[in-house]
Design an enzyme around this catalytic site. Structure first.
Site, PDB file in Angstrom:
ATOM      1  N   SER B 185       0.795  -1.224   0.000  1.00 30.20           N
ATOM      2  CA  SER B 185       0.000   0.000   0.000  1.00 30.20           C
ATOM      3  C   SER B 185       0.829   1.278   0.000  1.00 30.20           C
ATOM      4  O   SER B 185       0.328   2.333  -0.363  1.00 30.20           O
ATOM      5  CB  SER B 185      -0.933   0.018   1.203  1.00 30.20           C
ATOM      6  N   HIS B 213      -5.203  -4.512  -1.556  1.00 35.36           N
ATOM      7  CA  HIS B 213      -5.075  -3.441  -2.548  1.00 35.36           C
ATOM      8  C   HIS B 213      -5.108  -3.947  -3.985  1.00 35.36           C
ATOM      9  O   HIS B 213      -4.895  -3.185  -4.917  1.00 35.36           O
ATOM     10  CB  HIS B 213      -3.798  -2.634  -2.295  1.00 35.36           C
ATOM     11  N   LYS B 244     -12.068  -1.393   0.493  1.00 34.03           N
ATOM     12  CA  LYS B 244     -11.358  -0.687  -0.588  1.00 34.03           C
ATOM     13  C   LYS B 244     -12.183  -0.787  -1.871  1.00 34.03           C
ATOM     14  O   LYS B 244     -13.132  -0.022  -2.028  1.00 34.03           O
ATOM     15  CB  LYS B 244      -9.939  -1.229  -0.679  1.00 34.03           C
TER      16      LYS B 244
END
Lengths: 83, 394
Positions: B185, B213, B244
């Site tokens: 990240s 991610h 996310k």
């Protein structure tokens, strides 16, 4: 390898990391106190020490390690367990 | 009441920032306007510091699903699944996730952080070994700590370094749990999962990959980096988050393990946490369906990432990794990075300031996250804000 030999090798590894904060690194020098290494630098130090001595040092063992001498003792114990 | 000495130390760091008049870790978005815009200090600001990769937070279908569940099942479950009962939706979401990844089973946690805590602490314990990438997220470090296992770090994204450390374990290597992330990240760099899978096989160990991610961003149907690199079958445990690409909150693990269903009884972060509310479960189920079909959004995301990466590169900035949903601008000095971050906010662009020890290499950086919902015009506006910085470019 005896305790003093291990301390001497550790001093060689630590001198560039200390950036002159401690003139005379030895047995009783504190890693996070006097040398001012943050937690990440101490963990990176462990990577280097593991490779230097060809051993495994779990980062959870760091809770008990305050000084250069403590780290040397941990290395000594691991080396003798592997022998 | 006397002051807490540990918090006093934190107070001192906060004070240092206060004297500069900049507070990057206490930003309040007074009103959220869209997946990519919010009002901050009364200013319309482009949000380039979220993890809203597909821009699904305002997706009408997802909002409708959440609203329906809210009306039908109420605001909260008021307890943990084990002690106070699961709702049907919790298990249905697990079945959906297992089907999405083509794995045998899934388990849902209340946050992504708890997914790592809950998995690692249930899979290993005192006397076991966990091998973790040196740049692992805090949730992985904390999961290791909760487990009580012996934790060995290996150099970031370096499969040869992992193999060397596995060899030192001797017979214990076969019982080791290897934990890596798909995309990291801070810099947005990708793991060589194929190489890690080979090391895992060489030693007969177990491999866990956190795709926080990369889920929704990479791979066929957005299944992540392991899928993109063709090694999904070699990953024993895929961990991910709903907060996310899925635009909700929560975490999960999918696996072919026949023991996954009983893992929940051995996982303290699972047992002792309230379960996700019905609206979040329903919204996540709908968002997962949308995510799987969203090749168009993935293409827009990639185009936006390339546009931002090329734009910032042309301005002479040093970037963390090839074009990806995370575009990190390396700044180096912490105070310089702080002023740069503040400059961007005052020019209507919100990014994330990241400083050591969260960042690798002791460098501070400005982390931009790209969304499929950004317009090309917004990407250009982000580049223009960066271009207006007259300080050092590192």
């Amino acid at each position: 390898m005896n305790h003093q030999d291990i301390v001497a090798k550790l001093v060689d590894i630590l001198e560039p990391l200390a950036e002159g904060r401690v003139a005379d690194i030895g047995e009783n020098t504190e890693l996070t106190g006097e040398l001012a290494l943050d937690s990440l630098r101490v963990m990176d130090l462990v990577l280097a020490v593991e490779d230097e001595f060809d051993i495994s040092i779990p980062i959870n063992a760091l809770a008990e390690i305050k000084t250069v001498g403590d780290l040397a003792a941990q290395i000594e114990t691991t080396l003798s367990a592997n022998a | 009441m006397r002051e807490n000495p540990r918090l006093q130390a934190v107070q001192a760091v906060r004070q240092e920032l206060a004297t500069l008049g900049i507070d990057p870790f206490g930003v309040q978005i007074d009103r959220i306007l869209s997946p990519t815009e919010g009002l901050i200090h009364g200013r319309r600001t482009i949000l380039a510091g979220t993890n809203n990769y597909l821009g699904l937070t305002f997706d009408p279908g997802t909002i409708a699903a959440a609203r329906e569940a809210l009306e039908a099942a109420g605001t909260g479950t008021t307890g943990s699944r084990m002690a106070n009962g699961s709702y049907a939706g919790h298990r249905e979401l697990e079945v959906d996730l297992a089907a999405f990844y083509g794995k045998r089973d899934a388990i849902v946690f209340s946050t992504g952080y708890q997914a790592n805590l809950g998995m690692i602490s249930a899979l290993v314990g005192t006397g076991d070994v966990v091998m973790i990438d040196a740049d692992s997220h805090a949730s992985i470090y904390d999961g290791c700590r909760l487990s009580g296992a012996n934790v060995i770090r290996f150099r970031h994204n370096d499969a040869a370094d992992l193999a060397k450390r596995m060899r030192r374990l001797g017979d214990d290597a076969a019982n080791a749990l290897i934990v890596v992330e798909g995309v990291y990240s801070m810099l947005g760099d990708r793991a060589p999962l194929g190489d890690f899978a080979r090391v895992k096989q060489e030693f007969g160990a177990t491999l866990m990959v956190d795709e926080a991610h990369s889920m929704g961003v990479l791979g066929s149907k957005g299944r992540g980096l392991a899928d993109e690199q063709g090694v999904l079958a070699d990953v024993d445990y895929v961990v991910g988050t709903f907060s996310k690409s899925l635009g909700n909150t929560g975490g999960f693990c999918v696996s072919d393990s026949p023991n996954l269903d009983v893992l929940r009884y051995a996982s303290r972060p699972y047992v002792f946490t309230a379960s996700l509310p019905p609206a979040t479960i329903a919204a996540t189920r709908q968002a997962l369906r949308t995510l799987a079909a969203a090749d168009d959004l993935r293409l827009r995301l990639q185009n936006n990432a390339e546009r931002l990466h090329a734009g910032l590169g042309a301005l002479g900035f040093r970037l963390g990794a090839p074009a990806n949903a995370v575009v990190a601008v390396l700044v180096g000095d912490k105070i310089e990075a702080l002023r740069f971050w503040d400059h961007l906010l005052k020019h209507g662009v919100y990014v994330n300031l990241m400083v050591p020890p969260a960042t690798p290499g002791g460098e501070s950086l400005l982390r931009c996250s790209v969304s499929a919902a950004h317009t090309p015009g917004q990407i250009d506006a982000i580049c223009a804000a960066f271009a207006s910085w007259t300080g050092a470019k590192a």
